[in-house]
Write a protein that holds these residues in place. Structure first.
Motif, PDB file in Angstrom:
ATOM      1  N   HIS A  56       0.832  -1.203   0.000  1.00  0.00           N
ATOM      2  CA  HIS A  56       0.000   0.000   0.000  1.00  0.00           C
ATOM      3  C   HIS A  56       0.865   1.251   0.000  1.00  0.00           C
ATOM      4  CE1 HIS A  56      -2.856  -3.107   1.207  1.00  0.00           C
ATOM      5  NE2 HIS A  56      -3.744  -2.339   0.609  1.00  0.00           N
ATOM      6  N   ASN A  57       0.267   2.341  -0.461  1.00  0.00           N
ATOM      7  CA  ASN A  57       0.984   3.584  -0.668  1.00  0.00           C
ATOM      8  C   ASN A  57       0.887   4.523   0.533  1.00  0.00           C
ATOM      9  OD1 ASN A  57       2.543   5.332  -2.158  1.00  0.00           O
ATOM     10  ND2 ASN A  57       0.796   6.337  -3.108  1.00  0.00           N
ATOM     11  N   HIS A  61      -4.143   4.656   2.526  1.00  0.00           N
ATOM     12  CA  HIS A  61      -4.431   3.662   1.493  1.00  0.00           C
ATOM     13  C   HIS A  61      -4.655   2.289   2.129  1.00  0.00           C
ATOM     14  CE1 HIS A  61      -2.947   1.463  -2.373  1.00  0.00           C
ATOM     15  NE2 HIS A  61      -4.246   1.645  -2.421  1.00  0.00           N
ATOM     16  N   SER A  64      -8.073   2.332   4.056  1.00  0.00           N
ATOM     17  CA  SER A  64      -9.260   2.288   3.191  1.00  0.00           C
ATOM     18  C   SER A  64      -9.451   0.904   2.581  1.00  0.00           C
ATOM     19  CB  SER A  64      -9.190   3.360   2.099  1.00  0.00           C
ATOM     20  OG  SER A  64      -8.125   3.108   1.213  1.00  0.00           O
ATOM     21  N   ASN A  65      -8.359   0.271   2.151  1.00  0.00           N
ATOM     22  CA  ASN A  65      -8.477  -1.082   1.599  1.00  0.00           C
ATOM     23  C   ASN A  65      -8.846  -2.099   2.681  1.00  0.00           C
ATOM     24  OD1 ASN A  65      -8.102  -0.691  -1.145  1.00  0.00           O
ATOM     25  ND2 ASN A  65      -5.917  -1.005  -1.077  1.00  0.00           N
ATOM     26  N   GLY A 111      -1.621  -2.111  -4.250  1.00  0.00           N
ATOM     27  CA  GLY A 111      -2.804  -2.073  -3.406  1.00  0.00           C
ATOM     28  C   GLY A 111      -3.773  -3.185  -3.748  1.00  0.00           C
ATOM     29  N   SER A 113      -7.113  -2.885  -3.942  1.00  0.00           N
ATOM     30  CA  SER A 113      -8.446  -2.422  -4.339  1.00  0.00           C
ATOM     31  C   SER A 113      -9.013  -3.184  -5.530  1.00  0.00           C
ATOM     32  CB  SER A 113      -8.452  -0.919  -4.608  1.00  0.00           C
ATOM     33  OG  SER A 113      -7.505  -0.579  -5.582  1.00  0.00           O
ATOM     34  N   VAL A 164      -6.365   7.294  -8.370  1.00  0.00           N
ATOM     35  CA  VAL A 164      -6.942   5.971  -8.163  1.00  0.00           C
ATOM     36  C   VAL A 164      -6.776   5.142  -9.434  1.00  0.00           C
ATOM     37  CG1 VAL A 164      -9.109   4.741  -7.774  1.00  0.00           C
ATOM     38  CG2 VAL A 164      -8.565   6.734  -6.405  1.00  0.00           C
TER      39      VAL A 164
END
Length: 199
Positions: A56-57, A61, A64-65, A111, A113, A164
């Motif tokens: 993840h960044n 991030h 949220s994920n 990520g 997502s 995104v």
């Protein structure tokens, strides 16, 4: 096979956190991109097809994920086995990430997502209500695919924001919709797909 307990989601959250710590450590050596960022050409660092899913960044991030994973992943994990759940996350996340870097010229991606959107797609298409509706309203395969593409496009655009990976979100959601319709994570219970009511 027995259904899962949601433990796969907790395992995945643990891996997210562990990989994030590894990102912090490897940042000092300047090798985060080589280990965790999926970018074109994919053949240059092929392991990033998988490692990028768990990376993840930043804390926002990651958070949220993680929240989206719990919301969309928990019902799916409860309705399938741990092995199937983890394989689905890796497969859908890989497809989403590779699609992003092949179609977009925006650089690298990392990520979960894409995989999280696949879990959302699976919930939308693989639940008892959707399965019943599909049996009542029989559409040709091409029409079903067109509906799934339209749903994926609308949801992707509705969740769009700067920076995104929209193509990864679209690809992940489409993979999830197709997998849910086919009941790929079904464990052989009496109904098709997942049943969020059992979560």
């Amino acid at each position: 096979m027995a259904r899962g307990s949601g433990m796969a989601v907790l395992e995945l959250l643990f891996v997210f956190f562990l990989v994030y710590l590894l990102q912090i450590v490897t940042a000092f050596a300047g090798i985060v991109a080589e280990l965790f960022v999926l970018s074109a050409p994919v053949s240059e660092n092929p392991w990033t097809v998988v490692t990028s899913i768990y990376a993840h960044n930043g804390p926002g991030h990651l958070l949220s994920n993680a929240v989206a994973l719990v919301v969309f992943g928990w019902p799916v994990a409860r309705a399938t086995t741990k092995v199937r759940f983890h394989l689905f996350v890796v497969a859908s996340g890989s497809i989403a990430g590779v699609t992003q870097v092949l179609v977009s010229s925006a650089g690298g991606v990392l990520g979960a997502s894409g995989a999280v959107f696949a879990l959302l797609g699976y919930l939308l298409a693989g639940n008892r209500l959707s399965s019943s509706l599909a049996r009542i309203v029989r559409l040709p395969t091409w029409a079903s695919l067109l509906v799934f593409v339209a749903i994926a496009a609308v949801v992707t655009l509705a969740t769009a924001s700067p920076g995104v990976a929209l193509i990864a979100h679209f690809a992940g959601l489409l993979v999830g919709l197709l997998a849910g319709r086919l009941g790929l994570l079904d464990t052989g219970s009496s109904h098709q797909g997942t049943d969020p009511a059992h979560a």
